[in-house]
Write a protein that holds these residues in place. Sequence first.
Motif, PDB file in Angstrom:
ATOM      1  N   GLN A  71       9.599   0.689 -12.953  1.00 52.44           N
ATOM      2  CA  GLN A  71      10.059   0.814 -11.869  1.00 52.44           C
ATOM      3  C   GLN A  71      11.306   0.023 -12.370  1.00 52.44           C
ATOM      4  O   GLN A  71      11.328  -1.261 -13.007  1.00 52.44           O
ATOM      5  CB  GLN A  71       9.506  -0.204 -10.829  1.00 52.44           C
ATOM      6  CG  GLN A  71      10.141  -0.366  -9.592  1.00 52.44           C
ATOM      7  CD  GLN A  71       9.637  -1.360  -8.567  1.00 52.44           C
ATOM      8  OE1 GLN A  71       9.223  -2.171  -8.816  1.00 52.44           O
ATOM      9  NE2 GLN A  71       9.344  -0.792  -7.450  1.00 52.44           N
ATOM     10  N   TYR A  77      15.745   0.861  -7.046  1.00 55.94           N
ATOM     11  CA  TYR A  77      14.369   0.471  -7.616  1.00 55.94           C
ATOM     12  C   TYR A  77      13.598   1.610  -8.011  1.00 55.94           C
ATOM     13  O   TYR A  77      12.337   1.838  -7.458  1.00 55.94           O
ATOM     14  CB  TYR A  77      13.470  -0.331  -6.734  1.00 55.94           C
ATOM     15  CG  TYR A  77      14.265  -1.536  -6.126  1.00 55.94           C
ATOM     16  CD1 TYR A  77      14.342  -2.588  -7.133  1.00 55.94           C
ATOM     17  CD2 TYR A  77      14.781  -1.638  -4.883  1.00 55.94           C
ATOM     18  CE1 TYR A  77      15.177  -3.711  -6.761  1.00 55.94           C
ATOM     19  CE2 TYR A  77      15.622  -2.676  -4.617  1.00 55.94           C
ATOM     20  CZ  TYR A  77      15.689  -3.760  -5.665  1.00 55.94           C
ATOM     21  OH  TYR A  77      16.369  -4.924  -5.179  1.00 55.94           O
ATOM     22  N   THR A  79      11.131   4.577  -9.397  1.00 54.65           N
ATOM     23  CA  THR A  79       9.691   4.331 -10.240  1.00 54.65           C
ATOM     24  C   THR A  79       9.541   5.840 -10.829  1.00 54.65           C
ATOM     25  O   THR A  79       9.570   6.826 -10.103  1.00 54.65           O
ATOM     26  CB  THR A  79       8.911   3.818  -9.026  1.00 54.65           C
ATOM     27  OG1 THR A  79       9.179   2.815  -8.267  1.00 54.65           O
ATOM     28  CG2 THR A  79       7.598   3.834  -9.864  1.00 54.65           C
ATOM     29  N   HIS A 101      10.679   2.046  -0.993  1.00 54.13           N
ATOM     30  CA  HIS A 101      10.287   0.504  -1.707  1.00 54.13           C
ATOM     31  C   HIS A 101      10.071  -0.580  -0.885  1.00 54.13           C
ATOM     32  O   HIS A 101      10.745  -0.661   0.382  1.00 54.13           O
ATOM     33  CB  HIS A 101      11.797   0.026  -2.388  1.00 54.13           C
ATOM     34  CG  HIS A 101      11.831  -1.074  -3.094  1.00 54.13           C
ATOM     35  ND1 HIS A 101      12.486  -2.235  -2.509  1.00 54.13           N
ATOM     36  CD2 HIS A 101      11.150  -1.479  -4.162  1.00 54.13           C
ATOM     37  CE1 HIS A 101      12.255  -3.039  -3.357  1.00 54.13           C
ATOM     38  NE2 HIS A 101      11.674  -2.916  -4.075  1.00 54.13           N
ATOM     39  N   SER A 103       8.816  -3.921  -2.293  1.00 52.57           N
ATOM     40  CA  SER A 103       8.852  -4.881  -3.201  1.00 52.57           C
ATOM     41  C   SER A 103       8.831  -4.484  -4.490  1.00 52.57           C
ATOM     42  O   SER A 103       8.660  -3.383  -4.831  1.00 52.57           O
ATOM     43  CB  SER A 103       8.293  -6.191  -2.793  1.00 52.57           C
ATOM     44  OG  SER A 103       6.966  -6.090  -2.761  1.00 52.57           O
ATOM     45  N   ALA A 104       8.555  -5.439  -5.432  1.00 49.47           N
ATOM     46  CA  ALA A 104       8.094  -5.266  -6.725  1.00 49.47           C
ATOM     47  C   ALA A 104       6.835  -4.423  -6.683  1.00 49.47           C
ATOM     48  O   ALA A 104       5.778  -4.991  -6.061  1.00 49.47           O
ATOM     49  CB  ALA A 104       8.422  -6.403  -7.610  1.00 49.47           C
ATOM     50  N   LEU A 105       6.748  -3.392  -7.573  1.00 45.03           N
ATOM     51  CA  LEU A 105       5.617  -2.733  -7.802  1.00 45.03           C
ATOM     52  C   LEU A 105       4.503  -3.659  -8.417  1.00 45.03           C
ATOM     53  O   LEU A 105       4.942  -3.981  -9.747  1.00 45.03           O
ATOM     54  CB  LEU A 105       5.711  -1.199  -8.554  1.00 45.03           C
ATOM     55  CG  LEU A 105       4.465  -0.363  -8.711  1.00 45.03           C
ATOM     56  CD1 LEU A 105       4.075   0.227  -7.032  1.00 45.03           C
ATOM     57  CD2 LEU A 105       4.787   0.626  -9.410  1.00 45.03           C
ATOM     58  N   ARG A 106       3.248  -3.769  -8.229  1.00 44.69           N
ATOM     59  CA  ARG A 106       2.370  -4.699  -9.156  1.00 44.69           C
ATOM     60  C   ARG A 106       0.925  -4.085  -9.077  1.00 44.69           C
ATOM     61  O   ARG A 106       0.646  -3.193  -8.151  1.00 44.69           O
ATOM     62  CB  ARG A 106       2.368  -6.035  -8.516  1.00 44.69           C
ATOM     63  CG  ARG A 106       3.683  -6.764  -8.496  1.00 44.69           C
ATOM     64  CD  ARG A 106       3.445  -8.299  -7.787  1.00 44.69           C
ATOM     65  NE  ARG A 106       4.720  -9.034  -7.793  1.00 44.69           N
ATOM     66  CZ  ARG A 106       5.177  -9.441  -8.873  1.00 44.69           C
ATOM     67  NH1 ARG A 106       4.720  -9.562 -10.144  1.00 44.69           N
ATOM     68  NH2 ARG A 106       6.615 -10.150  -8.754  1.00 44.69           N
ATOM     69  N   TYR A 114      -0.031  -2.129  -5.429  1.00 42.59           N
ATOM     70  CA  TYR A 114       0.514  -2.653  -4.249  1.00 42.59           C
ATOM     71  C   TYR A 114       1.830  -3.035  -4.295  1.00 42.59           C
ATOM     72  O   TYR A 114       2.698  -3.535  -5.642  1.00 42.59           O
ATOM     73  CB  TYR A 114      -0.347  -3.811  -3.745  1.00 42.59           C
ATOM     74  CG  TYR A 114      -0.396  -5.003  -4.567  1.00 42.59           C
ATOM     75  CD1 TYR A 114       0.651  -6.135  -4.062  1.00 42.59           C
ATOM     76  CD2 TYR A 114      -1.053  -5.216  -5.650  1.00 42.59           C
ATOM     77  CE1 TYR A 114       0.853  -7.448  -4.586  1.00 42.59           C
ATOM     78  CE2 TYR A 114      -0.783  -6.488  -6.393  1.00 42.59           C
ATOM     79  CZ  TYR A 114       0.052  -7.822  -5.901  1.00 42.59           C
ATOM     80  OH  TYR A 114       0.249  -8.776  -6.741  1.00 42.59           O
ATOM     81  N   MET A 115       2.354  -3.529  -3.139  1.00 43.45           N
ATOM     82  CA  MET A 115       3.909  -4.194  -3.025  1.00 43.45           C
ATOM     83  C   MET A 115       3.751  -4.679  -1.724  1.00 43.45           C
ATOM     84  O   MET A 115       3.153  -4.670  -0.691  1.00 43.45           O
ATOM     85  CB  MET A 115       5.194  -3.074  -2.767  1.00 43.45           C
ATOM     86  CG  MET A 115       5.339  -2.356  -3.851  1.00 43.45           C
ATOM     87  SD  MET A 115       6.543  -1.029  -4.014  1.00 43.45           S
ATOM     88  CE  MET A 115       5.902   0.223  -2.672  1.00 43.45           C
ATOM     89  N   GLN A 116       4.431  -6.081  -1.572  1.00 42.13           N
ATOM     90  CA  GLN A 116       4.256  -6.865  -0.640  1.00 42.13           C
ATOM     91  C   GLN A 116       5.642  -7.566  -0.232  1.00 42.13           C
ATOM     92  O   GLN A 116       6.618  -7.942  -1.121  1.00 42.13           O
ATOM     93  CB  GLN A 116       3.144  -8.047  -0.791  1.00 42.13           C
ATOM     94  CG  GLN A 116       3.312  -8.948  -1.824  1.00 42.13           C
ATOM     95  CD  GLN A 116       2.292 -10.170  -1.683  1.00 42.13           C
ATOM     96  OE1 GLN A 116       1.759 -10.185  -0.712  1.00 42.13           O
ATOM     97  NE2 GLN A 116       2.383 -11.065  -2.439  1.00 42.13           N
ATOM     98  N   THR A 117       5.665  -7.786   0.795  1.00 42.85           N
ATOM     99  CA  THR A 117       6.978  -8.821   1.463  1.00 42.85           C
ATOM    100  C   THR A 117       6.330  -9.732   2.625  1.00 42.85           C
ATOM    101  O   THR A 117       5.022  -9.606   2.667  1.00 42.85           O
ATOM    102  CB  THR A 117       7.971  -8.163   2.123  1.00 42.85           C
ATOM    103  OG1 THR A 117       7.658  -7.372   3.312  1.00 42.85           O
ATOM    104  CG2 THR A 117       8.623  -7.117   1.060  1.00 42.85           C
TER     105      THR A 117
END
Length: 385
Positions: A71, A77, A79, A101, A103-106, A114-117
């Motif tokens: 990413q 962003y 991917t 998108h 947030s940052a891909l993790r 997952y991604m989260q804000t």
Amino acid sequence: MEENNQQELKAEAEASATASIHGDVLEIILSHVPLIDLEHARCVSNTWNRAVFSSLRHLNPIKPWLIVHKQSTRHPYATTAHAYDPRSGVWLKIDQPPINHVSALRSSHSTLLYMQTSLQFAFSFDPLHLKWNRANAPLVWRTDPIVALVGHRVVVAGGTFDLGDDPLPLETYDLRTGKWDICQWIPTVLKDSPSSLWLSVAVDEHKMYVTEKSSGITHSFDPSTKTWYGPYDLRPGNHVFSSAIGFVNDSMVVVGLIGDSENVKGVKLWEAMKGTEMVELREIGEMPEELVGKLKGESACLPSIGLNTMGQFAYLHNPSDPGELILCEVADGACRWGSVRNVVGDDESRMQRLVFTCSDVGLGVLHDAICSGNRRFTVEDNIVD
């Protein structure tokens, strides 16, 4: 009439024998064909379809893929995804539409992205991540938590919060009800080492297991009863300075780095024996010295190891220099080691985020991906050591 019937029976017998011979040869040929091409090959005819599945069953079975997601850290962003198929010994580039998108891909577990804000939580757990599930953010905001899927519940634990030092509660998201729930009590390992960088996570059908990498102290959590178990000591010995856990062949394994971060002397694999509350470890393999050198790469130190597991495979990499990926296949209680060059591990990728997952990809999964119209697979490489 009788003579004609005999001739027809003879012709059918000869045709059957010819088809049998042809089928045997065809299965051998198909055993060398990349899995992605077998999805097309099985559509040729019923005979080819049977030969494909027979070849996979008897000659060269399907093996779990390692998928490397890259990413960009800049807008928009972008991917990309590349998959290594150990059955075929090839890399595949997976062309896919942009991920919406968040947030940052993790990923802190082998199968979940997952991604989260502070407002939204997005996650995907199907083999090729065709579907993204979206939910309201967890009740408590945190950065860098561990996230795992256990049964029909997503578990979010640990993490840090910039405005306070109090430990954050564990939360679970129920896929069936679409609601979050909180478990207030958490073990010491999540209080003292809350960041996912310091923890290793593994799951089975019923529990999530969390190990502090430096100490080997391990706890398990059952989300159906909100119950923690442990602690268990999974550190194989004082000579191991960092470890990671996973499940191989349905048994928990511990991968340990021996020596110290600036002088890694070896890498070993242990099995946590069943029926002993995970306190008795049996050594099942040691990484060859040559591969230890490849694992370290050009890094001056190796403080921890990246581990992804599925089926009978364990994939290992150096988080700070993932240019070479180490493969370990565990069969009949022994390890078969190998390595493959990471096609994503170039100089450009050092400025981007790399996330590793494992997937059980079969012909049915590939069929669904191709039919979806938004995945295209291209064979890239076949360099394996």
